[in-house]
Enzyme design. Structure first.
Site, PDB file in Angstrom:
ATOM      1  N   LYS A  10       0.649  -1.241  -0.010  1.00 52.67           N
ATOM      2  CA  LYS A  10      -0.168   0.026   0.034  1.00 52.67           C
ATOM      3  C   LYS A  10       0.742   1.231  -0.054  1.00 52.67           C
ATOM      4  CE  LYS A  10      -4.513  -1.693   1.009  1.00 52.67           C
ATOM      5  NZ  LYS A  10      -5.759  -1.758   1.654  1.00 52.67           N
ATOM      6  N   LYS A  53      -3.359 -10.277  -7.089  1.00 52.59           N
ATOM      7  CA  LYS A  53      -4.755 -10.568  -6.695  1.00 52.59           C
ATOM      8  C   LYS A  53      -5.640  -9.819  -7.238  1.00 52.59           C
ATOM      9  CE  LYS A  53      -5.410  -8.149  -2.344  1.00 52.59           C
ATOM     10  NZ  LYS A  53      -6.205  -8.254  -0.961  1.00 52.59           N
ATOM     11  N   LYS A  84      -9.986  -4.671  -5.570  1.00 49.04           N
ATOM     12  CA  LYS A  84     -11.110  -3.536  -6.043  1.00 49.04           C
ATOM     13  C   LYS A  84     -10.635  -2.206  -6.458  1.00 49.04           C
ATOM     14  CE  LYS A  84     -12.121  -3.265  -1.078  1.00 49.04           C
ATOM     15  NZ  LYS A  84     -12.605  -4.059  -0.112  1.00 49.04           N
TER      16      LYS A  84
HETATM   17  P1  ATP Z   1      -8.066  -3.546  -1.729  1.00 46.58           P
HETATM   18  O1  ATP Z   1      -7.952  -3.800  -3.029  1.00 46.58           O
HETATM   19  O2  ATP Z   1      -8.568  -1.984  -1.430  1.00 46.58           O
HETATM   20  O3  ATP Z   1      -6.697  -3.715  -0.927  1.00 46.58           O
HETATM   21  P2  ATP Z   1      -9.138  -6.042  -0.739  1.00 46.58           P
HETATM   22  O4  ATP Z   1     -10.215  -6.005  -2.132  1.00 46.58           O
HETATM   23  O5  ATP Z   1      -8.051  -6.632  -0.692  1.00 46.58           O
HETATM   24  O6  ATP Z   1      -9.090  -4.319  -0.727  1.00 46.58           O
HETATM   25  P3  ATP Z   1     -10.165  -6.070   1.871  1.00 46.58           P
HETATM   26  O7  ATP Z   1     -11.294  -5.231   2.428  1.00 46.58           O
HETATM   27  O8  ATP Z   1      -8.681  -5.851   2.025  1.00 46.58           O
HETATM   28  O9  ATP Z   1     -10.352  -6.036   0.293  1.00 46.58           O
HETATM   29  O10 ATP Z   1     -10.501  -7.813   1.956  1.00 46.58           O
HETATM   30  C1  ATP Z   1     -11.851  -8.116   2.534  1.00 46.58           C
HETATM   31  C2  ATP Z   1     -11.341  -9.770   2.632  1.00 46.58           C
HETATM   32  O11 ATP Z   1     -11.452 -10.273   1.501  1.00 46.58           O
HETATM   33  C3  ATP Z   1     -10.207 -10.241   3.312  1.00 46.58           C
HETATM   34  O12 ATP Z   1     -10.527 -11.296   4.023  1.00 46.58           O
HETATM   35  C4  ATP Z   1      -9.202 -10.454   2.150  1.00 46.58           C
HETATM   36  O13 ATP Z   1      -8.208 -11.480   2.496  1.00 46.58           O
HETATM   37  C5  ATP Z   1     -10.261 -11.160   0.963  1.00 46.58           C
HETATM   38  N1  ATP Z   1      -9.766 -10.939  -0.246  1.00 46.58           N
HETATM   39  C6  ATP Z   1      -9.501  -9.823  -0.819  1.00 46.58           C
HETATM   40  N2  ATP Z   1      -9.118 -10.122  -2.052  1.00 46.58           N
HETATM   41  C7  ATP Z   1      -9.190 -11.265  -2.382  1.00 46.58           C
HETATM   42  C8  ATP Z   1      -8.754 -11.998  -3.324  1.00 46.58           C
HETATM   43  N3  ATP Z   1      -8.363 -11.562  -4.572  1.00 46.58           N
HETATM   44  N4  ATP Z   1      -9.037 -13.411  -3.293  1.00 46.58           N
HETATM   45  C9  ATP Z   1      -9.433 -13.909  -2.198  1.00 46.58           C
HETATM   46  N5  ATP Z   1      -9.818 -13.301  -1.194  1.00 46.58           N
HETATM   47  C10 ATP Z   1      -9.628 -12.023  -1.219  1.00 46.58           C
END
Ligand code: ATP
Ligand code: LTN
Length: 340
Positions: free
Chosen positions: A123, A205, A208
């Site tokens: 980040k 990964k 969003k």
């Molecule tokens: P950002 O993209 O803003 O970093 P994010 O999409 O990673 O956010 P979070 O709110 O950090 O979203 O994650 C919410 C949950 O979703 C966490 O438990 C995280 O491990 C899971 N998660 C996020 N992205 C993935 C992914 N690509 N595959 C599986 N699990 C995910």
């Protein structure tokens, strides 16, 4: 002397959270939210589900969007199948105990530990102009979220495992320094889909906050848009649906298909033997559409009923803060603060 940490509850506890930092992706659903629902249906746990609004401001948020994303997330939790009558779904900022415990834990977290966190490094790279102190101490707040509820299990995607390890270290450190206070929590990651990858770059990964909107599927994407994104997903030139070196794109679609249909990788390879990527992508798209449709319908209904959502988050905060405050007062007493 060892105290009874969970007090009078027999059931094991779950705590998990998702940040309202944007619209939810299929990755969030498969890696986290879907498992919340499965665990709730099993009925073996007492759970606490949190919308981590305090965490989300470690990255700049437009206030109007943050408010909308927070309410959206509450509606999506319910639309995905979580029942707020069974377990509370609350907003983190409504329970001051999170910040109060987080300070105590921050004072017991070493700079070196926080510097090793990959999410902080990622980040900081992405938000070069706003490497703030909150982004750095983010894991101590996350540890407070978990330890306040004496959680046994924390369902999260693979990327959060490192934060969970730190939480365990902090809990042990506190227990050893003062006396037995916190349960030591375990991460719970799904067997399939713990890391759904970007549809455009399957080495990253699905996220969003990715600037390329073809890289992710949002839970609220119109179905035809989601279908198009799958059809455009990066694969390889082999035209063969199976696992293997250099086949990250296909394996990612296999994970998505497996998560949506509960079929194993072996079954999927068999199903598409002799078929090309056109057929495979059509099947993945259909399975994803089948998953998203009912969620979107329930979400649309819920958004028409703001009073109900308000009732849910207020009641949930009351239930959750009762448990949180109990742990907090124990901690304050042990640290040596004079009782107010
Ligand atoms: P950002 O993209 O803003 O970093 P994010 O999409 O990673 O956010 P979070 O709110 O950090 O979203 O994650 C919410 C949950 O979703 C966490 O438990 C995280 O491990 C899971 N998660 C996020 N992205 C993935 C992914 N690509 N595959 C599986 N699990 C995910
Ligand atoms: N850091 C998590 C969100 C989060 C969380 C938590 C998850 C905040 N507090 C407590 C589990 C338990 C994330 O970014 N996915």
């Amino acid at each position: 002397m060892t105290e009874n940490i969970n007090n009078n509850t027999e059931k094991k506890r779950i705590l998990s959270g998702i940040q309202p930092s944007g619209a939810l992706t299929l990755g969030n659903y498969v890696g986290a939210l879907r498992n919340f629902v499965e665990l709730q249906e099993e009925g073996l746990y007492e759970s606490f589900y949190m919308i981590a609004d305090l965490h989300s401001i470690t990255v700049r948020q437009e206030p109007k969007n943050l408010r909308k994303n927070t309410m959206d997330l509450l509606a999506l939790f319910i639309a995905c199948g979580l029942d707020p009558k069974k377990d509370p779904i609350f907003f983190q900022s409504h329970i001051p105990a999170h910040l109060q415990l987080s300070w105590v834990l921050t004072c017991n977290t070493y700079m070196g530990e926080l510097s090793r966190m990959t999410q902080f490094k990622d980040k900081s790279r992405k938000h070069e102009n706003n490497i703030n102190a909150g982004l750095f101490t983010y894991p101590s707040l996350m540890a407070a979220d978990i330890l306040l509820y004496q959680a046994d299990l924390v369902p999260v995607g693979e990327d959060q495992r490192q934060h969970l390890e730190l939480t365990r270290d902090l809990a042990n450190r506190f227990n050893n320094l003062y006396s037995e206070t916190f349960k030591i929590p375990e991460a719970y990651t799904p067997k399939v889909g713990a890391r759904i990858m970007s549809l455009q770059d399957p080495t990253q990964k699905m996220s969003k906050s990715d600037p390329n909107e073809n890289s992710y599927i949002l839970l609220l994407d119109p179905i035809d848009k989601a279908v198009k994104k799958i059809k455009r997903a990066v694969t390889d030139s082999e035209a063969c649906v199976k696992r293997g070196e250099g086949k990250d794109g296909v394996m990612n679609l296999m994970s998505i298909y497996s998560a949506a249909t509960n079929k194993s990788f072996d079954e999927i390879e068999l199903e598409f033997e002799g078929k090309g990527y056109g057929d495979f992508k059509a099947a993945v798209a259909e399975a994803v559409a089948y998953t998203l449709k009912p969620i979107q319908e329930r979400y649309n209904d819920l958004m028409k009923n703001k009073d109900y959502l308000e009732e849910v988050y207020k009641e949930s905060a009351a239930r959750a803060s009762y448990v949180a405050n109990k742990t907090l007062s124990k901690v304050y007493r042990k640290v040596g603060f004079v009782q107010p």
